[in-house]
Design a protein around this motif. Structure first.
Motif, PDB file in Angstrom:
ATOM      1  N   UNK A 255      -4.289 -39.308 -27.342  1.00 34.39           N
ATOM      2  CA  UNK A 255      -5.176 -38.359 -26.347  1.00 34.39           C
ATOM      3  C   UNK A 255      -4.701 -37.036 -26.530  1.00 34.39           C
ATOM      4  N   UNK A 256      -5.972 -36.414 -26.516  1.00 35.94           N
ATOM      5  CA  UNK A 256      -5.480 -34.845 -26.424  1.00 35.94           C
ATOM      6  C   UNK A 256      -4.756 -34.579 -25.437  1.00 35.94           C
ATOM      7  N   UNK A 257      -3.702 -33.764 -25.518  1.00 40.26           N
ATOM      8  CA  UNK A 257      -2.722 -33.619 -24.515  1.00 40.26           C
ATOM      9  C   UNK A 257      -3.339 -32.961 -23.161  1.00 40.26           C
ATOM     10  N   UNK A 258      -4.312 -32.170 -23.240  1.00 42.81           N
ATOM     11  CA  UNK A 258      -4.600 -31.714 -22.122  1.00 42.81           C
ATOM     12  C   UNK A 258      -5.668 -32.653 -21.108  1.00 42.81           C
ATOM     13  N   UNK A 259      -6.104 -33.870 -21.990  1.00 40.65           N
ATOM     14  CA  UNK A 259      -6.724 -34.908 -21.131  1.00 40.65           C
ATOM     15  C   UNK A 259      -5.840 -35.947 -20.767  1.00 40.65           C
ATOM     16  N   UNK A 260      -4.472 -35.885 -20.999  1.00 39.89           N
ATOM     17  CA  UNK A 260      -3.618 -37.080 -20.669  1.00 39.89           C
ATOM     18  C   UNK A 260      -3.767 -37.396 -19.153  1.00 39.89           C
ATOM     19  N   UNK A 261      -3.677 -36.497 -18.373  1.00 37.21           N
ATOM     20  CA  UNK A 261      -3.728 -36.901 -16.969  1.00 37.21           C
ATOM     21  C   UNK A 261      -4.982 -37.570 -16.437  1.00 37.21           C
ATOM     22  N   UNK A 262      -6.183 -37.058 -16.821  1.00 39.02           N
ATOM     23  CA  UNK A 262      -7.405 -37.839 -16.568  1.00 39.02           C
ATOM     24  C   UNK A 262      -7.537 -39.324 -17.217  1.00 39.02           C
ATOM     25  N   UNK A 263      -6.736 -39.369 -18.211  1.00 39.93           N
ATOM     26  CA  UNK A 263      -6.958 -40.796 -18.944  1.00 39.93           C
ATOM     27  C   UNK A 263      -5.958 -41.738 -18.298  1.00 39.93           C
ATOM     28  N   UNK A 264      -4.862 -41.380 -17.837  1.00 32.90           N
ATOM     29  CA  UNK A 264      -3.795 -42.067 -16.948  1.00 32.90           C
ATOM     30  C   UNK A 264      -4.720 -42.467 -15.689  1.00 32.90           C
ATOM     31  N   UNK A 265      -5.102 -41.328 -15.077  1.00 29.86           N
ATOM     32  CA  UNK A 265      -5.750 -41.675 -13.555  1.00 29.86           C
ATOM     33  C   UNK A 265      -6.714 -42.948 -13.871  1.00 29.86           C
ATOM     34  N   UNK A 266      -7.568 -42.857 -14.945  1.00 31.42           N
ATOM     35  CA  UNK A 266      -8.588 -43.702 -15.297  1.00 31.42           C
ATOM     36  C   UNK A 266      -8.123 -45.071 -15.576  1.00 31.42           C
ATOM     37  N   UNK A 267      -7.055 -45.116 -16.396  1.00 30.71           N
ATOM     38  CA  UNK A 267      -6.580 -46.660 -16.419  1.00 30.71           C
ATOM     39  C   UNK A 267      -5.717 -47.148 -15.512  1.00 30.71           C
ATOM     40  N   UNK A 268      -5.135 -46.390 -14.513  1.00 32.06           N
ATOM     41  CA  UNK A 268      -4.115 -46.821 -13.495  1.00 32.06           C
ATOM     42  C   UNK A 268      -5.065 -47.980 -12.550  1.00 32.06           C
ATOM     43  N   UNK A 269      -6.273 -47.632 -12.400  1.00 33.42           N
ATOM     44  CA  UNK A 269      -7.226 -48.665 -11.719  1.00 33.42           C
ATOM     45  C   UNK A 269      -7.611 -50.038 -12.276  1.00 33.42           C
ATOM     46  N   UNK A 270      -7.049 -50.259 -13.464  1.00 37.72           N
ATOM     47  CA  UNK A 270      -6.927 -51.504 -14.172  1.00 37.72           C
ATOM     48  C   UNK A 270      -5.614 -52.334 -14.031  1.00 37.72           C
ATOM     49  N   UNK A 271      -4.680 -51.686 -13.254  1.00 41.21           N
ATOM     50  CA  UNK A 271      -3.361 -52.033 -12.854  1.00 41.21           C
ATOM     51  C   UNK A 271      -2.492 -52.175 -14.140  1.00 41.21           C
TER      52      UNK A 271
END
Ligand SMILES: Nc1ncnc2c1ncn2[C@@H]1O[C@H](COP(=O)(O)OP(=O)(O)OP(=O)(O)O)[C@@H](O)[C@H]1O
Ligand SMILES: [Mg+2]
Length: 297
Positions: A255-271
């Protein structure tokens, strides 16, 4: 205060463009890293800065003076170490050091002795008998024993062993502390990370990246390994996600460092059941540039 500056610097050898619009700026007291793979144009840039080569277009200035027209004036205040040092074979190392130091108008015996000891050089040998590393040391001692305002060093550690590399790094830091400026070309990343305030990356005659190390770190990618209860959907459609691979029950990707937060948020919905991340390294960034992928950068 600007010590070294190039604007749109272009150098052609016949039809071949070795430097293509190079912009660089080094301020007083800075250690500046000039990084690039073999044949990128580092030495050519340095030769133009030293007034050995004439630019085809653009400007190169040191201390506000024109590198070509006012070379003689400029050279009084710079010390230069070339990538492959050739010395006069019949003089001893000590004689060559004295000659260089005198040429620059300084004569500090104590400093010379101190550096000879720190670099562990036998100054009584004829230069023709020195190994590559020892020739490099002679040039480095001559440079650091001179009282210059700007040190221009072209891959200065290429022949040094790790112990001597450390001595070299200390000398650079001492010069910086004394308010001097250092222009350091290298393809060795670790040198840059430890020493340089700013870097520019050159590739095929063009500057492809410039900034402080922190600024460049923003361009790096974090490696992620993740396991979730539900299958992650449409990950590849997110911004900044690269190189997705499935490994047993886990997914790995970058992940591009600046997008890391968004990506974690997105995958957290899959538990998430497992999450590992490896910090970005500048090494990865350089490797991407070296290979010429990461073309979007
Ligand atoms: N005098 C010359 N005539 C023609 N081409 C040249 C000349 N000097 C350099 N070049 C070419 O210009 C390009 C840049 O060379 P340069 O020596 O500046 O690279 P470099 O970044 O210092 O590489 P290295 O890490 O190998 O020292 C290369 O393709 C080289 O072949
Ligand atoms: Mg070179």
């Amino acid at each position: 205060m600007s010590i070294l500056k190039t604007a749109n610097l272009t150098k052609k050898f016949g039809k071949f463009t070795a430097l293509d619009g190079v912009n660089l700026e080094v301020n007083k007291g800075e250690v500046f890293g000039f990084i690039g793979p073999n044949g990128a144009g580092k030495t050519t840039t340095i030769r133009v800065l030293l007034g050995i080569l004439k630019a085809t277009e653009g400007e190169a200035k040191i201390f506000g003076k024109d590198a070509w027209k006012e070379a003689v004036e400029i050279h009084k205040q710079i010390a230069y170490v070339p990538g492959d040092v050739s010395l006069w074979s019949n003089l001893t190392g000590g004689e060559v050091i004295d000659l260089f130091v005198k040429l620059r108008g300084t004569n500090n015996k104590n400093r010379r002795e101190e550096l000879i000891e720190r670099f562990n050089l036998d100054p009584s040998k004829k230069c023709r008998t020195y190994s590559k590393g020892n020739r490099q040391k002679v040039a480095l001692i001559a440079a650091f024993a001179s009282d210059a305002e700007l040190y221009i060093l072209d891959e200065p550690t290429s022949g040094l062993d790790p112990l001597m590399e450390k001595v070299f790094q200390e000398c650079v830091m001492e010069a910086k502390m004394a308010g001097k400026s250092i222009f350091l070309s290298s393809h060795i990343l670790s040198e840059v990370e430890k020493l340089c305030d700013k870097v520019s990356i050159i590739r095929q005659g063009k500057i492809i990246e410039s900034g402080t190390l922190d600024e460049l770190r923003h361009l790096t990618r974090t490696s992620v390994l993740v396991e979730t209860k539900q299958t992650i959907k449409a990950l590849s459609e997110l911004n900044g996600v690269h190189d997705i691979q499935i490994k047993d029950h886990s997914l790995t990707f970058q992940v591009d460092s600046e997008e890391l937060g968004n990506v974690i948020k997105y995958i957290s919905q899959f538990e998430i059941v497992k999450f590992e991340s490896a910090p970005p390294t500048l090494e990865d960034l350089f490797m991407r540039h070296y290979k010429g992928v990461g073309g979007a950068l």
